[in-house]
Design an enzyme around this catalytic site. Structure first.
Site: not given
Length: 262
Positions: A2-3, A52, A252
């Site tokens: 999910p974003e 989020k 990331r």
DNA sequence: AAGAATGTTATGTA
DNA sequence: CTACATAACATTCT
């Protein structure tokens, strides 16, 4: 998974599916058992998404906070509630649909103070009408941190994740390693507009497709998996064909086209 | 079948 | 105080 687009979509769909019903939340299992007794049998009154994060308001002022993290997912079942499969952390039972939650990093009962603290740590959310991009600009304009770290920092702007970071910066020709404060106001405005557009597209489609129909040579809805992004997880730029480099940025993996971005 | 992945937080180090 | 690295945690897919 999910974003921000996934979260807003979940909130919208769950509101639709559960609208007008008396919704019963059943006991979360595993490490989320704290709130179980409190939630059981309470009526759901409202669902709201910030970045989020999801906030479920139940009767008697009970507030449930859910964050999907990297792996969290909702499963919607029409008709009678099926037997639980796997570790169901939350089950919302409406009149003709059941929503199960698995794998969240957060699924907890919080109070108003907790909620205020959470919201205070979130930057403007491009998917919310009340978002104030000036707050993001104020942070970016005087930061020497890399823009690729800043756009994913939820306190700068809320909702952008690893895919949109790579893709938004790519279409603007901005290299993720540039210092935030090196962005011009014009570049920031374009960045904000792009992030708004991409997240809104993602919420509508239910998946991330940043490549245009022209560049793909087919309708966006038919672009195969793995070809839907310009640089994210690509070896060659889907816009110009040049090699895509990848490295670690803010913990990331990050991607950029050697020729499109500087 | 190890490892990576659309994420965040707490903690340690410089 | 800022920045960066690491570990921890959740689960599914290749």
């Amino acid at each position: 998974m999910p974003e921000g687009h996934t979260i807003h979509r979940a909130a919208r769909k769950q509101r639709e599916v559960l609208a007008g019903d008396t919704v019963v939340a059943s006991s979360p299992q595993g490490r989320f058992t704290d709130g179980a007794a409190l939630l059981d049998g309470r009526r759901l009154e409202d669902i709201e998404a910030h970045g989020k994060h999801l906030f479920y308001r139940f009767e008697d002022d009970l507030l449930l906070h859910v964050h999907l993290g990297l792996f969290g997912r909702f499963f919607t079942h029409k008709g009678d509630p099926p037997d639980p499969r796997g570790a169901i952390r939350l089950r919302l039972v409406g009149r003709d649909a059941t929503i199960d939650l698995r794998g969240p990093t957060a699924c907890e009962i919080i109070d108003d103070d907790d909620e205020a603290n959470l919201l205070a740590r979130l930057g403007p959310d491009p998917l919310r009408a009340d978002a104030d991009p000036e707050r993001a600009w104020a942070r970016i304009a005087r930061s020497r941190r890399e823009i690729g770290a800043l756009v994913m920092d939820q306190s700068v702007m809320a909702g952008v994740g690893n895919v949109y970071r790579a893709e938004a910066l790519h279409v603007l020709g901005i290299h993720p390693s540039r210092e935030g404060r090196s962005l011009s106001r014009v570049e920031f405005d374009a960045l904000w507009a792009t992030v708004c557009r991409m997240l809104a597209d993602g919420e509508r489609a239910g998946r991330i497709v940043t490549v245009s129909a022209e560049d793909a040579g087919m309708p966006r809805s038919r672009i195969p998996r793995g070809e839907r992004t310009y640089v994210y997880r690509q070896a060659a730029c889907r816009s110009c064909g040049a090699p895509v480099t990848s490295w670690t940025l803010a913990g990331r993996r990050s991607w950029a086209c050697a020729t499109c971005q500087s």
